[in-house]
Write a protein that holds these residues in place. Structure first.
Motif, PDB file in Angstrom:
ATOM      1  N   VAL A   1       0.779  -1.247  -0.218  1.00 30.33           N
ATOM      2  CA  VAL A   1       0.086  -0.114  -0.026  1.00 30.33           C
ATOM      3  C   VAL A   1       0.854   1.442   0.017  1.00 30.33           C
ATOM      4  O   VAL A   1       0.366   2.203  -0.407  1.00 30.33           O
ATOM      5  N   LEU A   2       2.202   1.183   0.258  1.00 34.79           N
ATOM      6  CA  LEU A   2       3.014   2.356   0.299  1.00 34.79           C
ATOM      7  C   LEU A   2       3.515   2.734  -1.018  1.00 34.79           C
ATOM      8  O   LEU A   2       4.229   3.640  -1.138  1.00 34.79           O
ATOM      9  N   ILE A   3       3.198   1.804  -2.129  1.00 29.92           N
ATOM     10  CA  ILE A   3       3.707   2.205  -3.191  1.00 29.92           C
ATOM     11  C   ILE A   3       3.102   3.350  -3.611  1.00 29.92           C
ATOM     12  O   ILE A   3       3.766   4.515  -4.336  1.00 29.92           O
ATOM     13  N   PRO A   4       1.776   3.607  -3.858  1.00 29.92           N
ATOM     14  CA  PRO A   4       1.172   4.834  -4.237  1.00 29.92           C
ATOM     15  C   PRO A   4       1.692   6.194  -3.378  1.00 29.92           C
ATOM     16  O   PRO A   4       1.906   7.219  -3.963  1.00 29.92           O
ATOM     17  N   VAL A   5       2.066   5.851  -2.200  1.00 33.76           N
ATOM     18  CA  VAL A   5       2.678   6.848  -1.028  1.00 33.76           C
ATOM     19  C   VAL A   5       3.962   7.292  -1.670  1.00 33.76           C
ATOM     20  O   VAL A   5       4.384   8.412  -1.861  1.00 33.76           O
ATOM     21  N   ALA A   6       4.583   6.334  -2.301  1.00 33.09           N
ATOM     22  CA  ALA A   6       6.219   6.502  -2.596  1.00 33.09           C
ATOM     23  C   ALA A   6       5.950   7.300  -4.012  1.00 33.09           C
ATOM     24  O   ALA A   6       7.002   8.510  -3.981  1.00 33.09           O
ATOM     25  N   VAL A   7       4.874   6.937  -4.721  1.00 36.14           N
ATOM     26  CA  VAL A   7       4.970   7.729  -6.022  1.00 36.14           C
ATOM     27  C   VAL A   7       4.572   9.237  -5.880  1.00 36.14           C
ATOM     28  O   VAL A   7       5.380  10.171  -6.511  1.00 36.14           O
ATOM     29  N   ILE A   8       3.751   9.353  -4.891  1.00 38.39           N
ATOM     30  CA  ILE A   8       3.351  10.812  -4.727  1.00 38.39           C
ATOM     31  C   ILE A   8       4.531  11.573  -4.046  1.00 38.39           C
ATOM     32  O   ILE A   8       4.624  12.778  -4.437  1.00 38.39           O
ATOM     33  N   ILE A   9       5.064  11.005  -3.151  1.00 37.36           N
ATOM     34  CA  ILE A   9       6.323  11.693  -2.387  1.00 37.36           C
ATOM     35  C   ILE A   9       7.195  12.056  -3.578  1.00 37.36           C
ATOM     36  O   ILE A   9       7.743  13.114  -3.437  1.00 37.36           O
ATOM     37  N   ILE A  10       7.495  11.137  -4.612  1.00 40.25           N
ATOM     38  CA  ILE A  10       8.785  11.429  -5.421  1.00 40.25           C
ATOM     39  C   ILE A  10       7.977  12.542  -6.112  1.00 40.25           C
ATOM     40  O   ILE A  10       9.035  13.380  -6.467  1.00 40.25           O
ATOM     41  N   LEU A  11       6.682  12.532  -6.821  1.00 44.53           N
ATOM     42  CA  LEU A  11       6.158  13.868  -7.501  1.00 44.53           C
ATOM     43  C   LEU A  11       6.202  15.085  -6.776  1.00 44.53           C
ATOM     44  O   LEU A  11       6.481  16.184  -7.189  1.00 44.53           O
ATOM     45  N   ALA A  12       5.872  15.024  -5.492  1.00 50.20           N
ATOM     46  CA  ALA A  12       5.843  16.151  -4.408  1.00 50.20           C
ATOM     47  C   ALA A  12       7.483  16.580  -4.455  1.00 50.20           C
ATOM     48  O   ALA A  12       7.617  17.819  -4.382  1.00 50.20           O
ATOM     49  N   SER A  13       8.283  15.870  -4.278  1.00 48.06           N
ATOM     50  CA  SER A  13       9.829  16.038  -4.030  1.00 48.06           C
ATOM     51  C   SER A  13      10.260  16.742  -5.448  1.00 48.06           C
ATOM     52  O   SER A  13      11.064  17.991  -5.371  1.00 48.06           O
ATOM     53  N   LEU A  14       9.819  16.366  -6.460  1.00 47.41           N
ATOM     54  CA  LEU A  14      10.476  16.809  -7.960  1.00 47.41           C
ATOM     55  C   LEU A  14       9.697  18.253  -7.938  1.00 47.41           C
ATOM     56  O   LEU A  14      10.277  19.399  -8.204  1.00 47.41           O
ATOM     57  N   GLN A  15       8.407  18.491  -7.499  1.00 50.77           N
ATOM     58  CA  GLN A  15       7.722  19.654  -7.549  1.00 50.77           C
ATOM     59  C   GLN A  15       8.170  20.807  -6.427  1.00 50.77           C
ATOM     60  O   GLN A  15       8.445  21.938  -6.851  1.00 50.77           O
ATOM     61  N   LEU A  16       8.665  20.066  -5.368  1.00 51.18           N
ATOM     62  CA  LEU A  16       9.475  21.070  -4.271  1.00 51.18           C
ATOM     63  C   LEU A  16      10.772  21.457  -4.833  1.00 51.18           C
ATOM     64  O   LEU A  16      11.085  22.713  -4.645  1.00 51.18           O
ATOM     65  N   ARG A  17      11.411  20.671  -5.533  1.00 52.68           N
ATOM     66  CA  ARG A  17      12.759  21.221  -6.003  1.00 52.68           C
ATOM     67  C   ARG A  17      12.803  22.123  -7.054  1.00 52.68           C
ATOM     68  O   ARG A  17      13.452  23.240  -7.072  1.00 52.68           O
ATOM     69  N   GLU A  18      11.355  21.971  -7.706  1.00 53.70           N
ATOM     70  CA  GLU A  18      11.575  23.111  -8.865  1.00 53.70           C
ATOM     71  C   GLU A  18      11.062  24.399  -8.277  1.00 53.70           C
ATOM     72  O   GLU A  18      11.505  25.430  -8.794  1.00 53.70           O
ATOM     73  N   ASN A  19      10.150  24.579  -7.200  1.00 53.32           N
ATOM     74  CA  ASN A  19       9.872  25.676  -6.380  1.00 53.32           C
ATOM     75  C   ASN A  19      10.487  26.077  -5.278  1.00 53.32           C
ATOM     76  O   ASN A  19      10.350  27.166  -4.743  1.00 53.32           O
TER      77      ASN A  19
END
Length: 326
Positions: free
Chosen positions: A230-248
């Motif tokens: 169940v943590l797979i979707p969590v990991a995907v969202i965290i990766i996307l959030a990290s990329l977005q956070l790095r950009e901003n």
């Protein structure tokens, strides 16, 4: 659903409550013979003797836990919005908090970690105020005392003491009084506990409290990976959030950047502190939910393609329900 919670609308209070119980359908559906609730660490029961181990029926236990999670989500949501971590106020932090506290069955019952989350949310607020407060020593002293009270409830909460020094490094220039203030606040609570042990002629037991601090961090883990799919979707969202956070990241306010750095370290320390409890349970990782929920909320607050983030969240919720029932 995400678009609805992006609005700071009062109707979302009702939706959030309904969502809290919706995610707990699986645990209400199961038959439970007995659910224990160890409210305090054994060493604290000499000071406060409250026997809640078998005070509630299983369904009462789950219901009270659900209500507490809902209250925590509202407090947490307000704190995140007050400190402007997401750029604009919304109900997304509360939504992600409730989602995070529903990942596993053990998260949904009364536990010391669930109670400590009230204290963790409180100290997150106080940490984020360090850069704005004029009377920082008092604030740090209070944080030290809160962490000590949390350690009476659940010993691994003591690891949050490290966060005082990390927060001071992030938000303040060096002042030895502030660094000492947090330790004094922490020691004050345990000093009174030591006095109480002394009065009861049991001081030798007080020394045993600190034995877990000498535990070695485990090098081998026995993990059933099927339990954590169940943590797979969590990991995907965290990766996307990290990329977005790095950009901003460098376009954000300095206080916001420091806030996310603080929450990152808090997530790591919360997760790693399990080794302070040899017989720790899965519910220990409830302590990771508040810092993790901010990152999840950050992604959904800033995502652009509605069809993608709505579908991603729907799959996330469906995967939680699926793994809770199977």
């Amino acid at each position: 659903m995400i678009n609805q919670f992006r609005k700071l609308s009062p109707i979302n209070l009702v939706f959030l409550l309904a969502y809290t119980f919706f995610l707990r359908i699986a645990i209400f559906h199961e038959t439970h013979d007995k659910l224990n609730f160890d409210f305090l660490e054994p060493f604290a029961r000499l000071l406060i003797n409250i026997d809640l181990d078998n005070a509630f029926t299983p369904y009462t236990n789950i219901f009270i836990a659900s209500v507490l999670v809902y209250i925590q989500a509202l407090i947490f949501n307000r704190i995140v919005n007050n400190h402007n971590l997401l750029g604009k106020p919304s109900f997304l932090p509360g939504l992600m908090f409730i989602t995070g506290t529903s990942l596993f069955m053990p998260f949904m019952i009364l536990s010391p970690a669930l109670i400590c989350n009230f204290l963790l949310i409180w100290i997150i607020d106080k940490f984020l105020k360090l850069g704005k407060s004029a009377n920082t020593i008092t604030n740090v002293f209070d944080i030290g005392m809160i962490i000590a009270v949390g350690a009476l409830i659940y010993f691994p909460f003591m690891a949050m003491l490290l966060m005082i020094f990390l927060a001071l490094l992030l938000f303040r220039s060096f002042n030895w009084r502030e660094w000492v203030g947090g330790l004094v606040g922490f020691i004050t609570v345990f000093f009174f506990l030591a006095v109480f042990y002394y009065w009861n002629d049991n001081l030798s037991s007080f020394y045993q409290i600190w034995k877990p601090l000498g535990n070695k961090f485990p090098s081998v883990f026995k993990i059933n990976y099927n339990d954590y799919l169940v943590l797979i979707p969590v990991a995907v969202i965290i990766i996307l959030a990290s990329l977005q956070l790095r950009e901003n990241f460098f376009r954000s306010f300095i206080s916001t950047r420091k806030g996310f750095q603080l929450l990152f370290f808090m997530f790591i320390i919360s997760a790693a502190s399990f080794y302070l409890k040899p017989d720790f349970r899965t519910w220990h990782f409830l302590l990771c939910v508040p810092p993790g929920a901010v990152l999840l909320a950050y992604y959904f607050s800033n995502a652009k393609k509605r069809w993608f983030y709505e579908t991603l969240f729907l799959l996330f919720v469906l995967s939680i329900q699926y793994f809770l029932f199977v």
